[in-house]
Design a protein around this motif. Structure first.
Motif, PDB file in Angstrom:
ATOM      1  N   LEU A  80       1.147  42.285  29.472  1.00 32.68           N
ATOM      2  CA  LEU A  80       2.212  41.278  29.410  1.00 32.68           C
ATOM      3  C   LEU A  80       3.365  41.611  30.349  1.00 32.68           C
ATOM      4  CD1 LEU A  80       2.334  40.614  25.549  1.00 32.68           C
ATOM      5  CD2 LEU A  80       1.371  39.129  27.311  1.00 32.68           C
ATOM      6  N   SER A  81       3.816  42.869  30.319  1.00 34.69           N
ATOM      7  CA  SER A  81       4.944  43.247  31.175  1.00 34.69           C
ATOM      8  C   SER A  81       4.568  43.189  32.647  1.00 34.69           C
ATOM      9  CB  SER A  81       5.437  44.653  30.812  1.00 34.69           C
ATOM     10  OG  SER A  81       4.385  45.611  30.910  1.00 34.69           O
ATOM     11  N   SER A  82       3.328  43.533  32.988  1.00 33.37           N
ATOM     12  CA  SER A  82       2.885  43.452  34.382  1.00 33.37           C
ATOM     13  C   SER A  82       2.897  42.014  34.881  1.00 33.37           C
ATOM     14  CB  SER A  82       1.478  44.047  34.526  1.00 33.37           C
ATOM     15  OG  SER A  82       1.460  45.411  34.172  1.00 33.37           O
ATOM     16  N   VAL A  83       2.425  41.093  34.040  1.00 35.56           N
ATOM     17  CA  VAL A  83       2.415  39.682  34.432  1.00 35.56           C
ATOM     18  C   VAL A  83       3.837  39.162  34.616  1.00 35.56           C
ATOM     19  CG1 VAL A  83       1.774  37.358  33.703  1.00 35.56           C
ATOM     20  CG2 VAL A  83       0.186  39.253  33.348  1.00 35.56           C
ATOM     21  N   ILE A  84       4.738  39.538  33.699  1.00 34.24           N
ATOM     22  CA  ILE A  84       6.130  39.081  33.803  1.00 34.24           C
ATOM     23  C   ILE A  84       6.793  39.634  35.060  1.00 34.24           C
ATOM     24  CG2 ILE A  84       8.412  39.233  32.742  1.00 34.24           C
ATOM     25  CD1 ILE A  84       7.099  39.068  30.040  1.00 34.24           C
TER      26      ILE A  84
END
Length: 262
Positions: free
Chosen positions: A224-228
């Motif tokens: 999730l953090s990588s996508v954001i």
């Protein structure tokens, strides 16, 4: 964070709230275990280090969840990058801890049994071992580690039953020599080692479950953090206004065909 999908942002915030709840549950579970083991008088070797490790794990989990939630709410790329690094390190640590424990779990009972066998006979053991055995026998209502015969002829008072426990069928009568006299005593039937191992294996199973759950959550947090962060670095371009070339536009003709009228 104009380029970040609002649905993804909400999902990430919910994830961090759940992550913080997991950290709070770890702290609560550790506190409960500490109270119960203290009430039972258990001073097993390594208990203090395990309690401290669980407290630290719970606090770090809640701190990382708070960092991720703040990063998403305030749209702070630095917080999200730190969160991503923590997730990578956390997932590796969880797997490094959980896999060996899960592999060693079937051998724990055998190792503990071998270690406790070295303490026998209990009546000739050190005072610390005797105190530990007395405490276990009093609170777990058992006698001896593997049998009452672990005490040979010097069965302590902590093994004795009262009338209520005798009525419940928890006791049996044995005859032994005490002070050169033959005496019959009612003592607990169950040995302490199986009861102790039940609690130890239960704690180990819970710890394995917690570790692998945290590893799975850390992996999800990484994704999730990588996508954001990717959407923040490469924001979605605003929609383009497509114009129709004039050649295809409808309108009055640029010329009119001339007719010769008679």
């Amino acid at each position: 964070m104009a380029g970040v999908n609002p649905c993804l942002k909400k999902t990430f915030t919910i994830f961090n709230v759940f992550f913080a709840i997991i950290g709070g549950l770890i702290i609560g579970f550790t506190l409960l275990c500490q109270v119960l083991t203290s009430a039972n008088g258990s001073e097993l070797e390594g208990r203090t280090y395990s309690v401290i490790a669980l407290y630290v794990m719970g606090v770090i989990t809640m701190a990382i969840a708070l960092l991720g939630a703040c990063g998403a709410h305030k749209e702070n790329k630095a917080c999200l990058i730190v969160f991503l690094v923590c997730m990578v390190i956390g997932s590796l640590l969880m797997l490094r801890t959980g896999v060996p424990v899960a592999v060693a779990r079937p051998r724990i009972e055998g190792m503990m049994e071998e270690r406790f066998q070295q303490l026998l006979p209990l009546d000739k053991a050190s005072e610390d071992v005797k105190d530990m055995a007395d405490s276990l026998q009093t609170h777990l209502q058992c006698c001896g580690l593997f049998s009452y015969q672990d005490w040979e002829q010097d069965i302590p008072v902590s093994c004795q039953c009262n009338e209520e426990e005798e009525m419940e069928g928890q006791c049996h009568t044995v005859t032994n020599y005490k002070d050169f006299m033959l005496k019959s005593r009612s003592i607990f039937v169950k040995p302490c080692f199986p009861i102790l191992m039940h609690f130890i294996l239960m704690v180990v199973d819970i710890m394995i479950g917690v570790v692998f759950t945290l590893a799975a959550l850390a992996l999800l947090g990484m994704i999730l953090s990588s996508v954001i962060i990717h959407q923040m670095r490469y924001p979605t371009s605003p929609p383009m206004m497509v114009t129709v070339p004039a050649i295809f536009a409808s309108g009055p003709p640029k010329y009119q065909e001339l007719y010769n009228h008679p």
